[in-house]
Design an enzyme around this catalytic site. Structure first.
Site, short mmCIF file in Angstrom:
data_model
loop_
_atom_site.label_atom_id
_atom_site.label_comp_id
_atom_site.label_asym_id
_atom_site.label_seq_id
_atom_site.Cartn_x
_atom_site.Cartn_y
_atom_site.Cartn_z
N LYS A 49 0.82 -1.21 0.00
CA LYS A 49 0.00 0.00 0.00
C LYS A 49 0.85 1.26 0.00
O LYS A 49 0.38 2.33 -0.38
CB LYS A 49 -0.98 0.00 1.18
N TYR A 263 -11.55 -15.13 3.12
CA TYR A 263 -10.60 -14.03 3.35
C TYR A 263 -10.10 -14.07 4.80
O TYR A 263 -10.90 -14.16 5.74
CB TYR A 263 -11.28 -12.68 3.08
N TYR A 289 -2.42 -13.06 2.71
CA TYR A 289 -2.15 -12.73 1.31
C TYR A 289 -0.98 -13.54 0.73
O TYR A 289 -1.17 -14.39 -0.12
CB TYR A 289 -1.82 -11.23 1.17
C1 LIG Z 1 -3.63 -5.33 0.31
C2 LIG Z 1 -2.68 -6.45 0.23
C3 LIG Z 1 -2.60 -7.25 -0.93
C4 LIG Z 1 -3.56 -7.14 -2.07
O1 LIG Z 1 -3.31 -6.03 -2.89
P1 LIG Z 1 -4.52 -5.40 -3.73
O2 LIG Z 1 -3.92 -4.28 -4.45
O3 LIG Z 1 -5.55 -5.00 -2.70
O4 LIG Z 1 -5.08 -6.45 -4.62
C5 LIG Z 1 -1.64 -8.23 -0.99
N1 LIG Z 1 -0.79 -8.43 0.03
C6 LIG Z 1 -0.84 -7.70 1.16
C7 LIG Z 1 0.12 -8.02 2.23
C8 LIG Z 1 -1.78 -6.69 1.29
O5 LIG Z 1 -1.82 -5.96 2.43
#
Ligand SMILES: *Cc1c(COP(=O)(O)O)cnc(C)c1O
Length: 330
Positions: A49, A263, A289
């Site tokens: 992010k 999720y 993730y």
């Molecule tokens: C938000 C996030 C993602 C996913 O990215 P997007 O752009 O929302 O698809 C992947 N890995 C981590 C660790 C995240 O915080």
């Protein structure tokens, strides 16, 4: 690439390293594996992010906003990085954190990990029940802030609109340059995909860089069709901003086999991937993730989907601060 005409602030320690995963390559006996270390962007434990927020915070400042609102799950990495970015630029931050159904919801999940950091970073936290309309809650709060004389800026969930996705256009550009410098020729990039800004920006950036590397998105929260539907508007908006054609269907891969049961709920493959990378590479993944994306990579290698002489880059998008919230299952 016409990225230079967009305002951005500096938040990340960029470029992030591109490193070989030699031990994992040997262990799996498969293609050459590399990791792009976007877990090392540096902002309050880092993650993907950061790059999006470089553009979004610049936009908030250009609009003379004084408070940033955003939303995510209770252990959102996005919210934690937004809180840090706001703190750095003297903006107030309000987070809308939604309970997530089915997660191992011990005390650690509701108090440790990212939520501990959100509080430390000075964000105001609004807790929402699972499946609440988060956008609606933010719009409602923004109106109240405005009527009190404040200037709110709503960062979309995950920082994923066309503007935020520019962060991953920049990442694609950075990665292609590193590959040229290091003599690495990737056939595939694997990345986790949730709110889609990362995948959209990477795809747009590869088109802009004239690269035909295949991007494999591993879904973390939705089935294939729903994920592609989520991706499309972000991708279109991002491609319009950088003035490249939208890549056709055949380049859009959203693999939904690794996120069930849901999720934020790790499965056996997720836990295996997190442990394997910790013990063989000293690399910390996360249970929401990157553990799921790495499980997708491992499965492909084991099933011979990649050729032995293929090169695969795993995009490490961060998230290891959430490990502390999942203490019970490790
Ligand atoms: C938000 C996030 C993602 C996913 O990215 P997007 O752009 O929302 O698809 C992947 N890995 C981590 C660790 C995240 O915080």
């Amino acid at each position: 690439m016409p990225l230079a005409r967009f305002n951005k602030v500096k938040l990340g320690a960029l470029p992030t390293p591109l490193e070989p995963l030699d031990a994992l390559t040997r262990l799996l006996g498969g293609p050459r594996l590399f990791v792009k270390r976007d877990d090392c962007t540096g902002l309050a434990t880092g993650g993907n992010k950061t790059r999006k927020l470089e553009y979004l915070i610049a936009d908030a400042l250009a609009q003379k906003c004084d408070v940033v609102l955003t939303a995510g799950g209770l252990q959102s990495n996005h919210c934690r990085q937004t809180a840090a970015a706001a703190a750095k630029f003297g903006l107030k931050c309000e987070l809308f954190l939604e309970a997530v159904d089915g997660v191992p919801a011990g005390q650690e999940y509701t108090t440790n990990g990212n939520i501990l950091l959100d509080r430390l970073l000075g964000a105001t936290i609004h807790k929402l029940a699972a499946n609440t309309d988060r956008e609606g809650a933010m719009i409602h709060r923004a109106e109240a802030i405005r009527s009190d004389g404040g200037q709110p800026y709503i960062v979309p969930v995950g920082g994923s609109n066309g503007l935020g996705a520019l962060g991953y256009v920049a990442c694609a550009h950075e990665l292609l340059q590193q590959c040229r410098d290091q003599g690495v020729q990737p056939d595939y990039i694997m990345l986790p995909t949730g709110s889609c800004g990362t995948q959209a920006g990477m795809l747009a950036g590869l088109v802009a860089g004239d690269s035909d590397i295949t991007v494999i998105g591993v879904n973390v929260s939705a089935e294939e069709a729903a994920q592609k539907e989520r991706l499309q508007p972000v991708l279109t908006e991002c491609c319009d901003l950088v003035e490249v054609p939208v890549p056709d269907e055949s380049r859009i891969i959203c693999d939904d086999r690794f996120y069930p049961p849901g999720y934020g709920i790790p499965n056996d493959g997720t836990l295996e991937a997190v442990r394997l990378l910790a013990r063989n590479e000293g690399l910390l993944l996360d249970p929401v993730y990157t553990g799921k994306c790495m499980a997708g990579l491992i499965e492909r290698v084991r099933n011979g989907v990649f050729a032995k002489d293929d090169t695969v880059v795993f995009l490490h998008t961060g998230g290891s601060s959430a490990l502390f919230a999942y203490k019970g299952i490790f």
